[in-house]
Design an enzyme around this catalytic site. Structure first.
Site, PDB file in Angstrom:
ATOM      1  N   ASP A  63       0.763  -1.150   0.047  1.00  0.00           N
ATOM      2  CA  ASP A  63       0.125   0.033   0.092  1.00  0.00           C
ATOM      3  C   ASP A  63       0.801   1.223   0.031  1.00  0.00           C
ATOM      4  O   ASP A  63       2.192   1.362   0.388  1.00  0.00           O
ATOM      5  CB  ASP A  63      -1.162   0.083   1.350  1.00  0.00           C
ATOM      6  CG  ASP A  63      -1.917   0.991   1.125  1.00  0.00           C
ATOM      7  OD1 ASP A  63      -2.376   1.257   0.019  1.00  0.00           O
ATOM      8  OD2 ASP A  63      -2.535   1.254   2.309  1.00  0.00           O
ATOM      9  N   ASN A 106     -10.626  -2.716  -5.891  1.00  0.00           N
ATOM     10  CA  ASN A 106      -9.863  -1.606  -6.714  1.00  0.00           C
ATOM     11  C   ASN A 106     -10.428  -1.262  -7.988  1.00  0.00           C
ATOM     12  O   ASN A 106     -10.007  -0.473  -8.714  1.00  0.00           O
ATOM     13  CB  ASN A 106      -8.608  -2.361  -6.970  1.00  0.00           C
ATOM     14  CG  ASN A 106      -7.547  -2.187  -5.731  1.00  0.00           C
ATOM     15  OD1 ASN A 106      -6.664  -2.833  -5.845  1.00  0.00           O
ATOM     16  ND2 ASN A 106      -7.925  -1.445  -4.799  1.00  0.00           N
TER      17      ASN A 106
END
Length: 243
Positions: A21, A69
């Site tokens: 991330d 996503n």
């Protein structure tokens, strides 16, 4: 099936899973578009994979793209899909020559045909390798994985291949995407967020977690080594009490 973790020695992690991330924030902090950060993050993967043998890491699982996503902008999603293709094309030969076996987990239904073809090729070209097992979670979500596994299990029950009374917590893992992998010993999340984001929900029931502030493009082999050493100092009791 994985070995009983209670019988394994206290040492470094054999299987590390990483939620990579912070790519977008890393790029924005430099005044660049988010995709610039994703490209930097992709380059970081190579360094981490190369560091694994020296750290005793046999299995590395990375979270590349989640089922959630798809909610990102079309520009970012299209850029990521293009990046995945370019990465596979560029790295296939190196991965194959360096003894890395690559697998992909996740639902491939929404992926385009060219990307799926490249994924299949990479898996096939590295199938005989055994130095490090690199698993890439692409269009992956833990809940989605369990739902798909449950459907497959239900079909076997309906077909008479499995009795309902024989279904237990040892049965479902045989239907998961990760059925040939041991559960992760250590799960790392970069960028300062302290959540698991639907990653390996079943498999990480007894994993150790490290939430670190480093953004993924800044993550180094040295930091991975530090986290592995920290893992080795932990007492993993798996619900039992110390002897």
């Amino acid at each position: 099936m994985p070995a009983d973790p209670q019988n394994e020695p206290h040492c470094g992690p054999r299987h590390v899973a990483i939620i990579m991330d912070g790519n977008g924030r890393w790029a924005q902090a430099r005044g660049r578009p988010r995709l610039y950060g994703h490209h930097a993050g992709a380059r970081r993967v190579r360094e981490v994979v190369e560091a694994c043998p020296g750290l005793g890491i046999k299995y590395l699982t990375i979270f590349a793209f989640s089922t959630e996503n798809w909610k990102r902008t079309q520009v970012e999603v299209a850029g990521l899909m293009s990046l995945f293709k370019r990465y596979i094309i560029k790295e296939t030969r190196t991965l194959a020559q360096n003894g890395i076996r690559v697998r992909f987990i996740g639902d491939r239904v929404r992926l385009d045909a060219k990307l799926i073809e490249l994924m299949d090729t990479l898996e096939r070209e590295t199938a005989e390798n055994d130095l490090v097992h690199l698993t890439v979670a692409l269009n992956y979500g833990g809940r989605d994985e369990v739902a798909r596994a449950t459907k497959r299990l239900a079909r076997d029950v309906a077909a008479g291949n499995l009795r309902p009374e024989d279904v237990d917590e040892e049965t479902l893992p045989r239907y998961l995407d990760t059925r040939v992998l041991p559960d992760p010993d250590l799960v790392i999340r970069t960028s300062g967020e302290a959540r698991i984001s639907n990653f390996l929900l079943w498999q990480s029931a007894y994993s150790e977690y490290e939430f670190i502030d480093t953004l993924w493009p800044d993550f180094t082999a040295a930091e991975l080594e530090r986290l592995c050493k920290s893992f080795g100092s932990r007492e993993r009791r798996f619900g039992a009490v110390p002897a």
